[in-house]
Design a protein around this motif. Structure first.
Motif, short mmCIF file in Angstrom:
data_model
loop_
_atom_site.label_atom_id
_atom_site.label_comp_id
_atom_site.label_asym_id
_atom_site.label_seq_id
_atom_site.Cartn_x
_atom_site.Cartn_y
_atom_site.Cartn_z
N THR A 191 39.48 36.17 29.23
CA THR A 191 38.41 36.62 30.44
C THR A 191 39.20 36.10 32.24
O THR A 191 40.01 35.16 32.23
N PRO A 192 38.86 36.65 32.59
CA PRO A 192 38.44 36.44 34.35
C PRO A 192 38.21 34.96 34.04
O PRO A 192 39.00 34.64 35.49
N ALA A 193 37.15 34.18 33.80
CA ALA A 193 37.32 32.84 34.16
C ALA A 193 38.39 32.21 33.69
O ALA A 193 39.07 31.53 33.95
N ALA A 194 38.75 32.45 32.33
CA ALA A 194 39.48 32.27 32.24
C ALA A 194 41.51 31.47 32.46
O ALA A 194 42.69 31.34 33.03
N ARG A 195 41.67 33.47 33.62
CA ARG A 195 42.77 33.53 34.04
C ARG A 195 42.50 32.52 35.15
O ARG A 195 43.49 32.20 35.63
N TRP B 46 44.46 46.21 30.04
CA TRP B 46 43.94 46.39 30.97
C TRP B 46 42.78 47.30 31.10
O TRP B 46 42.86 48.47 31.31
N PRO B 47 41.88 46.46 32.12
CA PRO B 47 40.14 48.17 32.34
C PRO B 47 40.17 48.87 33.43
O PRO B 47 40.85 50.23 33.01
N ALA B 48 41.08 48.31 34.18
CA ALA B 48 41.98 49.10 35.54
C ALA B 48 43.28 48.62 36.10
O ALA B 48 43.39 47.59 36.22
N PRO B 49 44.07 49.16 36.79
CA PRO B 49 45.06 49.01 37.48
C PRO B 49 44.37 47.76 38.43
O PRO B 49 44.83 47.02 39.10
N ALA B 50 43.01 48.38 38.78
CA ALA B 50 42.90 47.19 40.62
C ALA B 50 42.73 46.21 39.70
O ALA B 50 42.71 45.09 41.05
N GLU B 51 42.34 46.02 38.75
CA GLU B 51 41.89 44.26 37.81
C GLU B 51 43.28 43.73 37.92
O GLU B 51 43.67 42.19 38.39
N ALA B 52 44.44 44.39 37.32
CA ALA B 52 45.67 44.04 37.00
C ALA B 52 46.40 43.46 38.34
O ALA B 52 46.36 42.64 38.61
N ARG B 53 45.87 44.33 39.60
CA ARG B 53 46.87 44.55 40.85
C ARG B 53 46.23 42.57 41.66
O ARG B 53 46.80 41.86 41.95
N ALA B 54 45.01 42.65 41.29
CA ALA B 54 44.68 40.72 41.85
C ALA B 54 44.26 40.06 41.30
O ALA B 54 45.40 39.38 41.79
N ALA B 55 44.75 40.29 39.65
CA ALA B 55 45.11 39.01 38.75
C ALA B 55 46.20 38.94 38.90
O ALA B 55 47.07 37.57 39.30
N MET B 56 47.33 39.44 38.88
CA MET B 56 48.64 39.35 39.72
C MET B 56 49.13 39.17 40.30
O MET B 56 50.58 37.74 41.12
N THR B 57 48.69 39.53 41.68
CA THR B 57 48.38 38.61 43.30
C THR B 57 48.30 37.61 43.10
O THR B 57 49.08 36.59 43.81
N GLU B 58 47.33 37.10 42.94
CA GLU B 58 46.75 35.32 42.20
C GLU B 58 47.92 34.83 42.51
O GLU B 58 47.93 33.50 42.74
N LEU B 59 48.47 35.32 40.63
CA LEU B 59 49.37 34.64 40.34
C LEU B 59 50.58 34.07 41.50
O LEU B 59 51.34 33.71 41.36
N LEU B 60 51.30 35.37 41.39
CA LEU B 60 52.05 35.14 42.36
C LEU B 60 51.81 34.38 43.51
O LEU B 60 53.66 34.40 43.87
N LYS B 61 50.82 34.26 44.29
CA LYS B 61 50.93 33.73 45.34
C LYS B 61 51.57 31.86 45.38
O LYS B 61 51.88 31.16 45.10
N ILE B 62 51.56 31.26 43.29
CA ILE B 62 51.98 29.78 43.45
C ILE B 62 53.18 30.38 42.34
O ILE B 62 52.89 29.34 41.50
N THR B 63 54.12 31.59 42.30
CA THR B 63 55.03 31.44 41.52
C THR B 63 56.55 31.11 42.45
O THR B 63 56.65 31.79 43.65
N ASP B 64 57.24 30.74 41.77
CA ASP B 64 58.60 30.11 42.35
C ASP B 64 59.49 31.42 41.88
O ASP B 64 60.30 31.65 43.18
#
Length: 321
Positions: free
Chosen positions: A138-142, A170-188
């Motif tokens: 879920t978004p909260a768990a992410r 994913w419900p929509a590509p936009a949700e995938a892009r947003a969630a992945m982008t946030e994770l990528l900001k802390i990715t090495d």
């Protein structure tokens, strides 16, 4: 001692074999950890962070992991739940099609307990996650998962991330892009695949894809190019293409990208530079596509790793414009 964790969903795998089916265990982040467990020193600590049900199939999964030296850290057991299930069918070229049953998978609740995640992530050298990990939450768990990864990273862990976009999850590509982008900001270390990245983010080519990722703060990118090999971008490496091993005839392409991830990450943890690590990873991924299912025999993987060429020459790695 090296300590790694991989986070996600290990499912029951049904593999079509003639007129019957073979039952196994697989999932993208588990497949990556399987490769790492095979290649890391025996004393290394490797844990799969997920959530299990309390059913016999969950017991079977935990026993399977333990028998192969894979721990489960503080992964909870949740009453009334069970593992997800997927079936693989293959065409004549070894390409896959999948059918999934995962709506009530226990792993969908792996990030509901911040304390358990924090315990599982403590004192890690590397923590690996994927876009599928994000997709089943879920978004909260992410947000909980991202916060605990950021905490572990601040304490010294590196975070590796394979976006592994699966549109059906994913419900929509936009949700995938947003969630992945946030994770990528802390990715090495990012381990994406082409052309999936272009399809989701609109990157015109592999070079633009790597530039986008590094602009987010990712320091190292190993972009998988399928049969063409991998594109490596990292400090001191201004973009190099590392070709795949020639002459391979795929039997089953299941888990090839995951195997690349595990071999690449292991090589990097063992001190290899990015380009030699990609050469090793291409060799091991080539072995994975030569067996049925996602998990190759660990002893065979170790033999293949011992034979892999460790340093690139002009014929195996080329500078890209």
């Amino acid at each position: 001692m090296i300590r790694v964790a991989s986070v996600g969903d290990c499912m029951l795998e049904l593999q079509a074999r003639g007129s019957g089916w073979a039952l196994g265990h697989a999932g993208d982040t588990f497949n990556t950890l399987w490769m790492m467990r095979a290649l890391l020193p025996s004393e290394a600590e490797t844990d799969f962070v997920t959530a299990f049900g309390d059913d016999p199939f969950s017991d079977r999964q935990r026993d399977f992991m333990a028998a192969h030296g894979i721990g489960t850290a503080a992964s909870p057991r949740l009453p009334g739940l069970r593992p997800g299930l997927y079936a693989i069918t293959l065409d004549a070229a070894g390409e896959r099609s999948f059918t999934y049953w995962r709506a009530d998978s226990a792993a969908r609740r792996l990030a509901e307990d911040p304390g358990a995640l924090r315990h599982s992530f403590t004192r890690r050298d590397l923590i690996h996650v994927s876009g599928i990990t994000l997709a089943i939450l879920t978004p909260a768990a992410r947000r909980i998962l991202r916060d605990e990864l950021a905490r572990a990273r601040a304490a010294g862990a590196k975070v590796s991330f394979d976006p592994n976009w699966r549109p059906a999850l994913w419900p929509a590509p936009a949700e995938a892009r947003a969630a992945m982008t946030e994770l990528l900001k802390i990715t090495d270390i990012a381990l994406p695949s082409w052309p999936d990245e272009g399809a989701l983010f609109g990157d015109p080519d592999a070079k633009a894809c790597c530039a986008r990722l590094m602009a987010l703060g990712v320091r190292e990118v190993a972009l998988k190019l399928g049969a063409e090999g991998a594109w490596i971008a990292a400090p001191g490496t201004c973009g190099q293409t590392v070709p795949a091993c020639p002459g391979l005839t795929p039997l089953d392409t299941t888990g090839a990208g995951d195997g690349f991830n595990g071999a690449y990450l292991t090589a990097r943890l063992s001190g290899e530079a990015p380009v030699p690590a990609a050469l090793i990873a291409n060799r091991l991924a080539g072995m994975v596509i030569g067996v049925y299912g996602a998990l190759a025999d660990p002893e065979a993987l170790r033999r293949c790793r011992a034979e892999a060429r460790l340093t690139p020459g002009p014929a195996t790695a080329r500078q890209s414009d």
